[in-house]
Scaffold this motif. Structure first.
Motif, PDB file in Angstrom:
ATOM      1  N   CYS A 113      42.286  76.864  26.125  1.00 19.08           N
ATOM      2  CA  CYS A 113      42.042  78.287  26.331  1.00 19.08           C
ATOM      3  C   CYS A 113      42.114  78.998  24.982  1.00 19.08           C
ATOM      4  N   PRO A 114      40.980  79.373  24.389  1.00 21.25           N
ATOM      5  CA  PRO A 114      41.006  79.999  23.073  1.00 21.25           C
ATOM      6  C   PRO A 114      41.672  81.369  23.069  1.00 21.25           C
ATOM      7  N   ALA A 115      41.578  82.097  24.158  1.00 19.39           N
ATOM      8  CA  ALA A 115      42.185  83.428  24.255  1.00 19.39           C
ATOM      9  C   ALA A 115      42.554  83.698  25.706  1.00 19.39           C
ATOM     10  N   ARG A 116      43.763  84.177  25.921  1.00 18.58           N
ATOM     11  CA  ARG A 116      44.216  84.457  27.284  1.00 18.58           C
ATOM     12  C   ARG A 116      43.379  85.581  27.884  1.00 18.58           C
ATOM     13  N   PRO A 117      42.874  85.394  29.117  1.00 18.94           N
ATOM     14  CA  PRO A 117      42.089  86.463  29.750  1.00 18.94           C
ATOM     15  C   PRO A 117      42.899  87.749  29.853  1.00 18.94           C
ATOM     16  N   GLU A 151      34.729  82.015  30.086  1.00 16.67           N
ATOM     17  CA  GLU A 151      33.715  81.034  29.705  1.00 16.67           C
ATOM     18  C   GLU A 151      34.331  79.663  29.462  1.00 16.67           C
ATOM     19  N   TRP A 152      35.551  79.630  28.925  1.00 17.23           N
ATOM     20  CA  TRP A 152      36.221  78.373  28.600  1.00 17.23           C
ATOM     21  C   TRP A 152      36.512  77.543  29.857  1.00 17.23           C
ATOM     22  N   VAL A 153      36.813  78.197  30.973  1.00 22.73           N
ATOM     23  CA  VAL A 153      37.069  77.448  32.208  1.00 22.73           C
ATOM     24  C   VAL A 153      35.783  77.248  33.015  1.00 22.73           C
ATOM     25  N   PHE A 194      46.496  76.079  26.748  1.00 23.11           N
ATOM     26  CA  PHE A 194      45.660  75.246  27.609  1.00 23.11           C
ATOM     27  C   PHE A 194      46.026  75.496  29.065  1.00 23.11           C
ATOM     28  N   ALA A 195      45.090  75.185  29.948  1.00 22.90           N
ATOM     29  CA  ALA A 195      45.287  75.427  31.374  1.00 22.90           C
ATOM     30  C   ALA A 195      45.047  74.155  32.162  1.00 22.90           C
ATOM     31  N   LEU A 200      47.882  78.858  33.800  1.00 24.07           N
ATOM     32  CA  LEU A 200      47.913  79.151  32.371  1.00 24.07           C
ATOM     33  C   LEU A 200      49.287  79.721  32.013  1.00 24.07           C
ATOM     34  N   PRO A 201      50.283  78.840  31.766  1.00 27.38           N
ATOM     35  CA  PRO A 201      51.628  79.328  31.475  1.00 27.38           C
ATOM     36  C   PRO A 201      51.662  80.199  30.230  1.00 27.38           C
TER      37      PRO A 201
END
Length: 207
Positions: free
Chosen positions: A100-104, A122-124, A80-81, A74-75
């Motif tokens: 990726c809606p929000a960076r962990p 949850e997104w991944v 997106f990842a 996840l740059p």
């Protein structure tokens, strides 16, 4: 004489227990040393993020003693990842780009790098969970510059963190190595993209 033999046996038992504990510790360290060596051997100096993700997946399967893992890159600055799932032999069998809606959030200090995977992933998880074993989901956050830049996700049973609890130092060390290699690859990839954009802009200006 019997008392002397009893005392000697007790002392031998104590020394044997200490030696067994030291041998277990050495075996763990040797396993992670081998994993780090394998990881370094898989990489070339100009490896792109995809190859680094593959090298992380191959070493994570053996280091975590699991049958499948997912690794994502996840740059910084991207939404997106790149995510790959690896089987027990370390071979990738699924690679996707996941929004990726929000960076962990960067994990706060805890008892080690192994964390339960919750809503922040949850997104991944939606993309990789069917490929992972067991019902529980755990992950190790790969960090750089105070941000999450990737992660290793796998399935396990309740008590997974405790299972790996005696390997905290080794897991933390290998996670740092994974994170550094991944961030360097991301930076090189960004630099290549910027160079291509600059060359294209120069061509347009010349025209």
């Amino acid at each position: 004489y019997r008392e002397a033999l009893s005392a000697a046996n007790k002392e031998l038992g104590r020394v044997s227990g200490q030696l067994a504990a030291k041998n277990r510790r050495l075996a763990i360290r040797a396993k992670y040393f081998d994993a780090l060596s394998e990881f370094q051997a898989e990489l070339r100096p100009d490896a792109p993020p995809g190859l680094v993700v593959q090298a992380i997946g191959q070493t994570a399967v053996s280091a975590l003693e699991t049958t499948s893992v997912a690794v994502f890159s996840l740059p910084l600055g991207q939404g997106f990842a790149e995510t790959s799932v690896f089987d027990a032999s370390g071979e990738p069998f699924q690679t996707t780009l996941v929004d990726c809606p929000a960076r962990p959030a960067r994990p706060t200090a805890g008892n080690g790098p192994v964390l339960p995977a919750g809503n922040e992933l949850e997104w991944v998880l939606a993309a990789v969970s069917p490929r992972l074993q067991h019902d529980g989901r755990f992950w190790i956050c790969l960090e750089a510059e105070g941000e999450c830049i990737g992660g290793v996700v796998w399935g396990g049973q309740r008590g997974e963190a405790e299972r790996l609890g005696h390997q905290v130092q080794e897991l933390s060390a290998i996670a740092v190595g994974w994170g550094l290699a991944l961030r360097m690859a991301q930076i090189r990839d960004d630099a290549r993209t910027l160079a291509e954009q600059l060359a294209d802009a120069n061509r347009r200006l010349q025209d």
